[in-house]
Design a protein around this motif. Structure first.
Motif, PDB file in Angstrom:
ATOM      1  N   ALA A   1       0.821  -1.203   0.000  1.00  0.00           N
ATOM      2  CA  ALA A   1       0.000   0.000   0.000  1.00  0.00           C
ATOM      3  C   ALA A   1       0.863   1.264   0.000  1.00  0.00           C
ATOM      4  N   LEU A   2       1.999   1.222   0.710  1.00  0.00           N
ATOM      5  CA  LEU A   2       2.878   2.392   0.721  1.00  0.00           C
ATOM      6  C   LEU A   2       3.461   2.642  -0.670  1.00  0.00           C
ATOM      7  N   ARG A   3       3.724   1.577  -1.416  1.00  0.00           N
ATOM      8  CA  ARG A   3       4.196   1.759  -2.795  1.00  0.00           C
ATOM      9  C   ARG A   3       3.124   2.410  -3.661  1.00  0.00           C
ATOM     10  N   SER A   4       1.869   2.102  -3.374  1.00  0.00           N
ATOM     11  CA  SER A   4       0.794   2.779  -4.120  1.00  0.00           C
ATOM     12  C   SER A   4       0.779   4.269  -3.795  1.00  0.00           C
ATOM     13  N   HIS A   5       1.141   4.630  -2.553  1.00  0.00           N
ATOM     14  CA  HIS A   5       1.289   6.047  -2.207  1.00  0.00           C
ATOM     15  C   HIS A   5       2.380   6.694  -3.061  1.00  0.00           C
ATOM     16  N   MET A   6       3.491   5.989  -3.224  1.00  0.00           N
ATOM     17  CA  MET A   6       4.598   6.542  -3.999  1.00  0.00           C
ATOM     18  C   MET A   6       4.204   6.738  -5.464  1.00  0.00           C
ATOM     19  N   LEU A   7       3.428   5.799  -6.001  1.00  0.00           N
ATOM     20  CA  LEU A   7       2.928   5.967  -7.372  1.00  0.00           C
ATOM     21  C   LEU A   7       1.992   7.163  -7.447  1.00  0.00           C
ATOM     22  N   MET A   8       1.100   7.279  -6.485  1.00  0.00           N
ATOM     23  CA  MET A   8       0.169   8.404  -6.436  1.00  0.00           C
ATOM     24  C   MET A   8       0.927   9.728  -6.373  1.00  0.00           C
ATOM     25  N   LEU A   9       1.938   9.799  -5.543  1.00  0.00           N
ATOM     26  CA  LEU A   9       2.713  11.022  -5.393  1.00  0.00           C
ATOM     27  C   LEU A   9       3.529  11.321  -6.651  1.00  0.00           C
ATOM     28  N   ALA A  10       4.038  10.270  -7.302  1.00  0.00           N
ATOM     29  CA  ALA A  10       4.807  10.471  -8.527  1.00  0.00           C
ATOM     30  C   ALA A  10       3.934  11.070  -9.630  1.00  0.00           C
ATOM     31  N   VAL A  11       2.730  10.543  -9.770  1.00  0.00           N
ATOM     32  CA  VAL A  11       1.803  11.099 -10.762  1.00  0.00           C
ATOM     33  C   VAL A  11       1.398  12.518 -10.364  1.00  0.00           C
ATOM     34  N   ALA A  12       1.176  12.724  -9.062  1.00  0.00           N
ATOM     35  CA  ALA A  12       0.746  14.046  -8.587  1.00  0.00           C
ATOM     36  C   ALA A  12       1.795  15.120  -8.849  1.00  0.00           C
ATOM     37  N   VAL A  13       3.065  14.854  -8.512  1.00  0.00           N
ATOM     38  CA  VAL A  13       4.081  15.893  -8.734  1.00  0.00           C
ATOM     39  C   VAL A  13       4.267  16.163 -10.220  1.00  0.00           C
ATOM     40  N   THR A  14       4.080  15.128 -11.042  1.00  0.00           N
ATOM     41  CA  THR A  14       4.191  15.308 -12.494  1.00  0.00           C
ATOM     42  C   THR A  14       3.098  16.231 -13.009  1.00  0.00           C
TER      43      THR A  14
END
Length: 416
Positions: A87-100
């Motif tokens: 689930a924490l990795r899904s946070h990292m994906l979410m944040l990566a898309v968000a900052v982009t």
């Protein structure tokens, strides 16, 4: 043969049963749709059009959160207790898309309805450290974070109404005390990786992506070493019906939540937030009982107008209503809406957890959404610090949860 299913209620372990969804609760879906439509029409005729757009975005946020059971509380608990970082990795994906998505929006300031887009970049000081740590403890006792509280209410989880009530109380008291924490105690100016350093938005984006990748890699290394129990399956359906009835993969929800947050930023000029509305609701209620909330430092300056206006003019309130309704529609579509039992212990945990989250969110300039998700997406240093301190609070709370009959994942469990 049945398989283990991840429950809606985070306070209990996985239950054994079929992964098939129940038939849709048509009457509830119809009722929720009517309520959402009435609210949308009311906003369209009484507020600026952006409020109606935000209601729709809130509905989509709630639908997404429920269908993926996209959690922040459970993600922190799993990684701290047994080392499961899925689930924490899904946070990292979410944040990566968000900052982009956020980088060009913040760099240009573009919004749909005028005004300039601005991220959540907040000060770093004692209030942030104390508030985020309190929130980390509170979300583990309260059974959900800010977004988790809203979507659990939409799913009918009864005890979360108690969490929400005391979340509002805590946020209101925190608003009253905030000037002490920010003006009387040490605090540094807000720090943006993009504008407070020579990195610029592109450099801050690149550093952020590398950091998210590093954190994801660390979680994989931990899992390889610990071989933790895996996450239980969600009840689901197949084919196109899965879009409407669930469940959704975490990675899909992560991407959708990032896109919806970017759309929120371009609609109202700020990212998605939740808890400022709780302080507003509580302060308005306190004013009805004769409390002079207008004299509080929190309600001076830019916040003063919100206190005097209708709650439907508050964009965060509208988003919150949308999240609850969206989660309600998602749960009813999956045949999963139901109220559950409240016990003395989980009620007590909800009271304490709600108070800690509400007070902590005000001190820390936001919750898991406004400070962690919105702050990091806005390239704010305070978002990263919030995450670290909330993890520390989670670690302590793992020793407190059993006192209230709340489960903690164990290495020998089959699922977590």
């Amino acid at each position: 043969m049945g398989s283990y299913v991840q429950p809606i209620d985070e306070t209990k372990g996985p239950k054994k049963g079929s992964t098939e969804l129940n038939p849709p609760q048509i009457s509830l879906v119809a009722g929720g749709t009517v309520v959402a439509a009435i609210l949308a029409i009311y906003l369209l005729f009484t507020q600026e059009i952006g409020q109606t757009v935000l209601l729709i975005l809130g509905l989509l946020l709630g639908y997404t959160l429920f269908h993926a059971r996209f959690g922040f509380t459970s993600a922190f608990r799993r990684v701290v207790s047994v080392g499961n970082g899925q689930a924490l990795r899904s946070h990292m994906l979410m944040l990566a898309v968000a900052v982009t998505l956020f980088a060009p929006i913040l760099a240009t300031g573009y919004t749909f309805f005028g005004g300039e887009a601005a991220g959540y970049v907040s000060p770093v000081g004692v209030s942030l450290v104390v508030g985020a740590f309190m929130f980390g403890i509170g979300m583990q006792l309260g059974g959900g974070c800010a977004s988790g509280t809203l979507y659990a209410i939409g799913g009918g989880r009864s005890v979360m109404f108690i969490t929400l009530l005391f979340f509002i109380v805590g946020a209101t008291v925190g608003a009253a005390h905030l000037p002490f924490w920010t003006e009387e105690l040490p605090s540094f100016e807000p720090i943006s990786l993009a504008t407070s350093t020579p990195l610029g938005y592109f450099g801050a984006w690149a550093v952020s992506i590398l950091l998210f990748g590093f954190i994801a890699w660390i979680t994989l290394r931990i899992e390889k070493k610990k071989n933790p129990p895996r996450m239980a399956a969600l009840p689901t359906t197949k084919g196109w019906k899965r879009i409407l009835r669930g469940s959704w993969p975490l990675f899909a929800a992560a991407i959708i939540l990032a896109v919806l947050n970017a759309l929120t930023l371009m609609t109202r000029g700020n990212p998605w937030g939740i808890t400022s509305a709780f302080a507003l609701w509580g302060s308005k209620a306190a004013a009805m009982f004769g409390v002079d909330v207008a004299s509080w430092g929190y309600w001076s300056g830019a916040n003063a107008e919100a206190l005097q206006s209708s709650i439907f003019a508050d964009s965060t309130t509208v988003l919150n209503f949308g999240v609850i309704l969206g989660a309600f529609l998602a749960s009813a579509a999956g045949g999963l809406f139901r109220f559950n039992k409240i016990t003395g212990k989980n009620a007590a945990a909800s009271v304490i957890g709600g108070l800690l989250m509400g007070y902590g969110a005000r001190l820390a300039f936001g919750c898991n959404i406004g400070a962690y998700f919105g702050g990091i997406a806005s390239f704010s240093l305070h978002g990263y610090i919030w995450g670290l301190l909330a993890l520390a609070g989670t670690f302590l709370a793992l020793y407190l949860r059993p006192l209230f009959g709340l489960s903690v994942p164990k290495p020998k469990d089959t699922f977590c």
